[in-house]
Scaffold this motif. Structure first.
Motif, PDB file in Angstrom:
ATOM      1  N   LEU A 101      17.609 -21.030  38.585  1.00 43.48           N
ATOM      2  CA  LEU A 101      17.000 -19.695  38.538  1.00 43.48           C
ATOM      3  C   LEU A 101      16.429 -19.396  37.150  1.00 43.48           C
ATOM      4  O   LEU A 101      15.350 -18.810  37.019  1.00 43.48           O
ATOM      5  N   PHE A 102      17.152 -19.789  36.110  1.00 47.99           N
ATOM      6  CA  PHE A 102      16.662 -19.622  34.742  1.00 47.99           C
ATOM      7  C   PHE A 102      15.350 -20.380  34.558  1.00 47.99           C
ATOM      8  O   PHE A 102      14.403 -19.879  33.941  1.00 47.99           O
ATOM      9  N   TYR A 103      15.288 -21.575  35.122  1.00 52.21           N
ATOM     10  CA  TYR A 103      14.068 -22.377  35.036  1.00 52.21           C
ATOM     11  C   TYR A 103      12.927 -21.712  35.794  1.00 52.21           C
ATOM     12  O   TYR A 103      11.762 -21.855  35.427  1.00 52.21           O
ATOM     13  N   MET A 104      13.269 -20.985  36.850  1.00 55.63           N
ATOM     14  CA  MET A 104      12.240 -20.240  37.571  1.00 55.63           C
ATOM     15  C   MET A 104      11.644 -19.167  36.666  1.00 55.63           C
ATOM     16  O   MET A 104      10.436 -18.912  36.690  1.00 55.63           O
ATOM     17  N   GLY A 105      12.482 -18.522  35.837  1.00 59.47           N
ATOM     18  CA  GLY A 105      11.976 -17.529  34.898  1.00 59.47           C
ATOM     19  C   GLY A 105      10.980 -18.132  33.932  1.00 59.47           C
ATOM     20  O   GLY A 105       9.939 -17.525  33.619  1.00 59.47           O
ATOM     21  N   ILE A 106      11.283 -19.334  33.443  1.00 60.14           N
ATOM     22  CA  ILE A 106      10.350 -20.037  32.572  1.00 60.14           C
ATOM     23  C   ILE A 106       8.994 -20.163  33.245  1.00 60.14           C
ATOM     24  O   ILE A 106       7.939 -19.923  32.652  1.00 60.14           O
ATOM     25  N   ASN A 107       9.028 -20.516  34.498  1.00 56.80           N
ATOM     26  CA  ASN A 107       7.781 -20.858  35.171  1.00 56.80           C
ATOM     27  C   ASN A 107       7.069 -19.651  35.770  1.00 56.80           C
ATOM     28  O   ASN A 107       5.872 -19.733  36.047  1.00 56.80           O
ATOM     29  N   ILE A 108       7.770 -18.536  35.966  1.00 59.26           N
ATOM     30  CA  ILE A 108       7.056 -17.295  36.289  1.00 59.26           C
ATOM     31  C   ILE A 108       6.154 -16.936  35.103  1.00 59.26           C
ATOM     32  O   ILE A 108       4.969 -16.615  35.277  1.00 59.26           O
ATOM     33  N   GLY A 109       6.720 -17.020  33.900  1.00 61.38           N
ATOM     34  CA  GLY A 109       5.907 -16.774  32.717  1.00 61.38           C
ATOM     35  C   GLY A 109       4.761 -17.756  32.601  1.00 61.38           C
ATOM     36  O   GLY A 109       3.629 -17.389  32.254  1.00 61.38           O
ATOM     37  N   ALA A 110       5.023 -19.025  32.922  1.00 65.23           N
ATOM     38  CA  ALA A 110       3.987 -20.045  32.785  1.00 65.23           C
ATOM     39  C   ALA A 110       2.851 -19.846  33.774  1.00 65.23           C
ATOM     40  O   ALA A 110       1.675 -19.976  33.410  1.00 65.23           O
ATOM     41  N   ILE A 111       3.161 -19.504  35.033  1.00 60.76           N
ATOM     42  CA  ILE A 111       2.091 -19.367  36.024  1.00 60.76           C
ATOM     43  C   ILE A 111       1.269 -18.115  35.762  1.00 60.76           C
ATOM     44  O   ILE A 111       0.038 -18.125  35.894  1.00 60.76           O
ATOM     45  N   ILE A 112       1.914 -17.013  35.375  1.00 63.25           N
ATOM     46  CA  ILE A 112       1.144 -15.808  35.040  1.00 63.25           C
ATOM     47  C   ILE A 112       0.230 -16.098  33.857  1.00 63.25           C
ATOM     48  O   ILE A 112      -0.945 -15.701  33.840  1.00 63.25           O
ATOM     49  N   SER A 132      -1.128 -18.923  32.961  1.00 65.26           N
ATOM     50  CA  SER A 132      -2.268 -19.787  33.283  1.00 65.26           C
ATOM     51  C   SER A 132      -3.399 -18.987  33.904  1.00 65.26           C
ATOM     52  O   SER A 132      -4.578 -19.208  33.597  1.00 65.26           O
ATOM     53  N   PHE A 133      -3.057 -18.028  34.775  1.00 65.87           N
ATOM     54  CA  PHE A 133      -4.092 -17.198  35.386  1.00 65.87           C
ATOM     55  C   PHE A 133      -4.698 -16.227  34.365  1.00 65.87           C
ATOM     56  O   PHE A 133      -5.916 -16.055  34.299  1.00 65.87           O
ATOM     57  N   VAL A 134      -3.833 -15.598  33.554  1.00 68.01           N
ATOM     58  CA  VAL A 134      -4.328 -14.649  32.559  1.00 68.01           C
ATOM     59  C   VAL A 134      -5.170 -15.363  31.508  1.00 68.01           C
ATOM     60  O   VAL A 134      -6.267 -14.907  31.154  1.00 68.01           O
ATOM     61  N   SER A 135      -4.685 -16.497  31.004  1.00 63.15           N
ATOM     62  CA  SER A 135      -5.416 -17.209  29.956  1.00 63.15           C
ATOM     63  C   SER A 135      -6.748 -17.723  30.469  1.00 63.15           C
ATOM     64  O   SER A 135      -7.764 -17.675  29.751  1.00 63.15           O
ATOM     65  N   GLY A 136      -6.765 -18.223  31.725  1.00 64.37           N
ATOM     66  CA  GLY A 136      -8.024 -18.683  32.291  1.00 64.37           C
ATOM     67  C   GLY A 136      -9.040 -17.567  32.422  1.00 64.37           C
ATOM     68  O   GLY A 136     -10.226 -17.746  32.101  1.00 64.37           O
ATOM     69  N   TRP A 137      -8.583 -16.404  32.865  1.00 60.83           N
ATOM     70  CA  TRP A 137      -9.485 -15.263  33.020  1.00 60.83           C
ATOM     71  C   TRP A 137      -9.974 -14.751  31.663  1.00 60.83           C
ATOM     72  O   TRP A 137     -11.172 -14.492  31.476  1.00 60.83           O
ATOM     73  N   VAL A 138      -9.055 -14.612  30.697  1.00 58.55           N
ATOM     74  CA  VAL A 138      -9.447 -14.113  29.376  1.00 58.55           C
ATOM     75  C   VAL A 138     -10.385 -15.099  28.694  1.00 58.55           C
ATOM     76  O   VAL A 138     -11.374 -14.699  28.058  1.00 58.55           O
ATOM     77  N   MET A 139     -10.095 -16.412  28.836  1.00 61.17           N
ATOM     78  CA  MET A 139     -10.960 -17.419  28.229  1.00 61.17           C
ATOM     79  C   MET A 139     -12.380 -17.328  28.774  1.00 61.17           C
ATOM     80  O   MET A 139     -13.358 -17.347  28.016  1.00 61.17           O
ATOM     81  N   GLU A 140     -12.501 -17.222  30.102  1.00 62.23           N
ATOM     82  CA  GLU A 140     -13.821 -17.160  30.719  1.00 62.23           C
ATOM     83  C   GLU A 140     -14.539 -15.853  30.381  1.00 62.23           C
ATOM     84  O   GLU A 140     -15.768 -15.827  30.244  1.00 62.23           O
ATOM     85  N   SER A 141     -13.779 -14.759  30.233  1.00 63.77           N
ATOM     86  CA  SER A 141     -14.391 -13.439  30.053  1.00 63.77           C
ATOM     87  C   SER A 141     -14.645 -13.066  28.601  1.00 63.77           C
ATOM     88  O   SER A 141     -15.662 -12.439  28.288  1.00 63.77           O
ATOM     89  N   TYR A 142     -13.708 -13.446  27.703  1.00 61.32           N
ATOM     90  CA  TYR A 142     -13.785 -12.949  26.334  1.00 61.32           C
ATOM     91  C   TYR A 142     -13.739 -14.036  25.263  1.00 61.32           C
ATOM     92  O   TYR A 142     -14.074 -13.763  24.112  1.00 61.32           O
ATOM     93  N   GLY A 143     -13.291 -15.225  25.613  1.00 62.47           N
ATOM     94  CA  GLY A 143     -13.220 -16.300  24.627  1.00 62.47           C
ATOM     95  C   GLY A 143     -11.796 -16.697  24.295  1.00 62.47           C
ATOM     96  O   GLY A 143     -10.826 -16.023  24.665  1.00 62.47           O
ATOM     97  N   TYR A 144     -11.672 -17.790  23.569  1.00 60.13           N
ATOM     98  CA  TYR A 144     -10.364 -18.389  23.293  1.00 60.13           C
ATOM     99  C   TYR A 144      -9.468 -17.484  22.451  1.00 60.13           C
ATOM    100  O   TYR A 144      -8.266 -17.343  22.729  1.00 60.13           O
ATOM    101  N   HIS A 145      -9.999 -16.864  21.418  1.00 63.28           N
ATOM    102  CA  HIS A 145      -9.145 -16.158  20.461  1.00 63.28           C
ATOM    103  C   HIS A 145      -8.505 -14.909  21.073  1.00 63.28           C
ATOM    104  O   HIS A 145      -7.394 -14.531  20.685  1.00 63.28           O
ATOM    105  N   TYR A 146      -9.170 -14.291  22.024  1.00 55.98           N
ATOM    106  CA  TYR A 146      -8.541 -13.177  22.727  1.00 55.98           C
ATOM    107  C   TYR A 146      -7.369 -13.674  23.575  1.00 55.98           C
ATOM    108  O   TYR A 146      -6.343 -13.001  23.710  1.00 55.98           O
ATOM    109  N   GLY A 147      -7.534 -14.851  24.151  1.00 55.59           N
ATOM    110  CA  GLY A 147      -6.429 -15.449  24.912  1.00 55.59           C
ATOM    111  C   GLY A 147      -5.228 -15.724  24.033  1.00 55.59           C
ATOM    112  O   GLY A 147      -4.075 -15.479  24.418  1.00 55.59           O
TER     113      GLY A 147
END
Length: 390
Positions: free
Chosen positions: A144-155, A157-172
């Motif tokens: 379950l603890f490992y699931m917490g790690i990966n909830i953070g990781a999956i969120i 990946s989606f947030v960083s991909g969207w911010v990268m495409e929309s605003y650039g790397y440094h905002y990510g």
């Protein structure tokens, strides 16, 4: 007692989730940022140089827990060490938001050192929280603890991909900094309320007999942990191709189209945490159920199954690469299948190994030996960068 366990688990779950959000947000952008052309906001390095630097950075970030674990066990205590690491990583992630090379290298150094103070401590504290629990309960908690790690990781990946495409790397990278601050505040707020004395004092003071030599049984247990360390090193030499080589392969060679829309590379490259979020509770229930029936597999059996799934996933990746050599771009769905198999293997190796270390390690060596396991990840990730550069 169950309430004590669950409260501590929830606090560590939330702390690790936000810290891993920050770490994986930065990780998912790093290789693409280094390899991107300068006109596109990147550093313009070659793929080989980018993968090599990535592997070196991740390797150091997971090797520093040996020193961090030693300082936590001997002088700082796990709670204080985790706080120091969280502060250093917060500064590091915010430094990545600035384009100058001074901030870039300083950020990598701060995150790597901060990870050394932070990472081994939470996993060790969880072991103390579940010190009086049965082995199957401990394995379940770590799943379950490992699931917490990966909830953070999956969120991330989606947030960083969207911010990268929309605003650039440094905002990510700035988003990663805010996530790390949230992790720091959660742990600072809850450690006195829900952890009690777990991780508060250095383990050498808790045991209060630092000069007593290890018994033969304790030495044999450390030998088992060394074997787990070697297995971890080999596992992550393959697994961390997912942070260096595989994202570049996906970006350049995989058909990412759904109609007229193209899937952002980080979404595919780091989708495996989504599978962990789905599968970790099932594995947790599985270990508990098998434990109650006295059918829980041995530690080595679980790890062996994990390596088998990892091997099959890379057989699929090898086939995909061969189709590219023949001029055919493989469909993105094959990446999904490969990542699913990697995830099943990961759940049989990583949380189970961590739980095993907290059970086997002599009391005054727990955080240091957890640091050794994380160093195995670091060496494996460095080897992944070395191999991926070719």
């Amino acid at each position: 007692m169950i309430l004590k366990h669950s409260q501590g688990l929830r606090l560590l779950f939330a702390t690790e989730m936000w810290e891993r959000f920050s770490f994986y947000c930065m990780r998912s952008l790093l290789i693409l940022y280094i390899a991107a052309k300068t006109m596109d906001g990147g550093l313009g390095w070659t793929y080989g140089e980018a993968i090599s630097l990535y592997g070196t950075y991740i390797g150091i970030a997971y090797f520093t827990p040996i020193l961090g674990g030693y300082l936590a066990d001997r002088y700082l205590g796990q709670q204080r060490s985790a706080m120091i690491g969280a502060v250093l990583m917060s500064f590091g992630h915010f430094f990545m938001a600035f384009p100058q090379m001074f901030f870039f290298y300083s950020a990598l150094a701060l995150i790597a050192v901060g990870n050394g103070f932070f990472k081994p401590c939470l996993t060790s504290i969880l072991g103390e929280v579940y010190e009086d629990a049965e082995e199957s309960q401990r394995d379940s908690a770590y799943s379950l603890f490992y699931m917490g790690i990966n909830i953070g990781a999956i969120i991330s990946s989606f947030v960083s991909g969207w911010v990268m495409e929309s605003y650039g790397y440094h905002y990510g990278f700035a988003v990663a900094g805010f996530a790390m601050v949230i992790s720091l505040l959660i742990f600072w707020w809850g450690k006195g309320r829900y952890l009690g004395n777990a991780g508060r004092k250095p383990q050498m003071q808790v045991v209060n007999q630092p000069k007593i030599p290890l018994t033969k049984e304790e030495k044999n247990r450390i030998y088992v942990i060394i074997v787990l360390f070697l297995m971890t090193t080999l596992y992550f030499a393959a697994w961390d191709q997912g942070g260096g080589l595989i994202p570049l392969f996906i970006h350049d060679s995989v058909n990412r189209s759904i109609g007229s829309w193209t899937i952002p590379t980080p979404w595919l490259a780091h989708i495996d945490p989504l599978f962990i979020v789905v599968l970790a509770p099932l594995f947790s229930v599985l270990w508990m159920t098998l434990g109650k029936k006295n059918l829980d597999p041995y530690l080595g059996t679980k790890i062996g199954i994990g390596f088998l799934f990892l091997a099959v996933s890379f057989i699929i990746m090898g086939w995909m690469s061969s189709t590219v050599d023949n001029g055919v771009a493989p469909h993105w769905s094959w990446i999904i299948l490969s990542k699913f198999l990697i995830t099943v293997g990961e759940l049989c190796v990583v949380p189970i190994s961590w739980a095993g270390v907290t059970k086997l390690a002599p009391k005054s060596y727990t955080t240091r030996l957890m640091g050794l396991m994380l160093a195995g990840i670091g060496i494996g990730c460095y080897l992944a960068g070395f191999l991926g550069a070719y």
